[in-house]
Write a protein that holds these residues in place. Structure first.
Motif, PDB file in Angstrom:
ATOM      1  N   HIS A   1       5.133 -16.594   8.448  1.00  0.00           N
ATOM      2  CA  HIS A   1       6.379 -16.945   7.768  1.00  0.00           C
ATOM      3  C   HIS A   1       6.138 -17.906   6.614  1.00  0.00           C
TER       4      HIS A   1
ATOM      5  N   ASP B   1       4.850 -20.986  12.253  1.00  0.00           N
ATOM      6  CA  ASP B   1       5.440 -19.718  12.691  1.00  0.00           C
ATOM      7  C   ASP B   1       4.617 -18.531  12.175  1.00  0.00           C
TER       8      ASP B   1
ATOM      9  N   ALA C   1      11.867 -20.164  15.917  1.00  0.00           N
ATOM     10  CA  ALA C   1      11.145 -19.358  16.910  1.00  0.00           C
ATOM     11  C   ALA C   1      11.553 -17.879  16.851  1.00  0.00           C
TER      12      ALA C   1
END
Ligand code: PSU
Ligand code: MN
Length: 306
Positions: A131, A139, A260
């Motif tokens: 990400h 992430d 998440a």
């Protein structure tokens, strides 16, 4: 022993017995990637496309303490409308099966299940990746290390520009994952044919891709391959057109503290809304395109093994 956990649909069981080509499909794209009823319609259309191209579709999900390899019409319909389905990856698949919950498999979990079922090829839309801002959020999708570990060839339309694409390619290289773009030199970016990045590898036929996977096995290399299949020209959304929606969705995710497992579904849903559904039309078209290539690769693998 593990086979006890697998429940094959009659169609998939017949293909296994006959030794014919099978293409795995994920279920998170159904439960967390597209809205109802387009999700179920798209899933059916993708399955039909695979059959039309000489292979058997095996949509994978977890229900009642077992891994379903191939869903019946009723199971697919139920999954497409179910609320509170777990989005399961490597970290939570065992817990989901053990407690008898309903779970939709991500790319990582679908790869694990496909390998257990002896299925070599898996077609989807987009994979998870690194990400943007991963240097602080950490992430990184579990899809990436899975490709480095589990011997399944995954066909996707590249990765979405919601991700940091250069970092995603770097991470895949570190994990020893071949990233093969089909038929062009540039790595595609899901809705757009060109990410502006050069693809690490290029192949122009399904036979080459099949041979490369079997060669990895021969060399004793674990892990799969990522095949990046550019969206057809007619279905493409140019980068300039999709970028504002991506940027806005990212800003909103940040402002709302989305984190998440919720990040990817949130972004997909917002981009769908912000493009007034245009993103979904392209999304379905590219999955169909990947299903066709997946069927061709699966048939080549069967032929090479014969
Ligand atoms: N990217 C898409 N469509 C999807 C997904 C990703 O363009 O449906 C889904 C896939 O199931 C993928 C998962 O494996 O999201 C990745 O989630 P995460 O980023 O939380 O690992
Ligand atoms: Mn994540």
């Amino acid at each position: 022993m593990t086979l006890d956990l697998l429940q094959f649909s009659p169609e998939v069981a017949a293909a296994r017995a006959a030794g014919t080509a099978i293409v795995a499909l994920e279920s998170t794209i159904i439960t967390h990637g597209m809205p109802f009823p387009q999700n179920v319609e798209a899933a059916r259309a993708v399955e039909a496309e695979i059959r039309k191209h000489g292979a058997t579709p095996a949509t994978i999900a977890v229900m009642d303490g077992r891994i379903l390899i191939g869903l019946t019409d009723q199971q697919l319909d139920a999954l497409g409308q179910a609320q509170h389905v777990m989005k399961i990856s490597r970290a939570d698949i065992a817990a989901c099966i053990a407690k008898g919950a309903v779970g939709a498999t991500t790319v990582a979990a679908t790869m694990i299940c496909a390998r257990l079922a002896g299925i070599d090829v898996f077609a989807t839309g987009g994979i998870g990746g690194v990400h943007r801002g991963a240097e602080t959020s950490f992430d990184i999708s579990a899809d990436l290390p899975e490709l480095g570990e589990t011997a399944v060839t995954v066909i996707a339309a590249g990765a979405k520009a919601i991700l940091d694409l250069p970092k995603t390619l770097e991470y895949l290289e570190t994990k020893g994952v071949p990233v093969i773009t089909f038929g062009q030199d540039q790595f595609p970016a899901f809705w757009s044919r060109d990410s502006g990045l050069k693809s690490p590898l290029r192949m122009d036929t399904a036979a080459e891709i099949a041979a490369a996977q079997l060669m990895r096995t021969k060399l004793g290399l674990p892990g799969g391959q990522l095949v990046a299949n550019p969206i057809p020209v007619a279905d493409e959304i140019p980068r300039e057109a999709i970028n504002p929606a991506i940027e806005q969705a990212l800003v909103e995710a940040e402002a709302q503290g989305i984190a998440a497992k919720e990040v990817t579904p949130f972004l997909l849903q917002r981009i769908f809304e912000l493009t007034e559904g245009r993103s979904l039309v392209s999304n379905i078209a590219l999955v169909l395109n990947n299903a066709r290539l997946g069927a061709a690769i699966a048939r080549e693998i069967v032929a090479l093994r014969a």
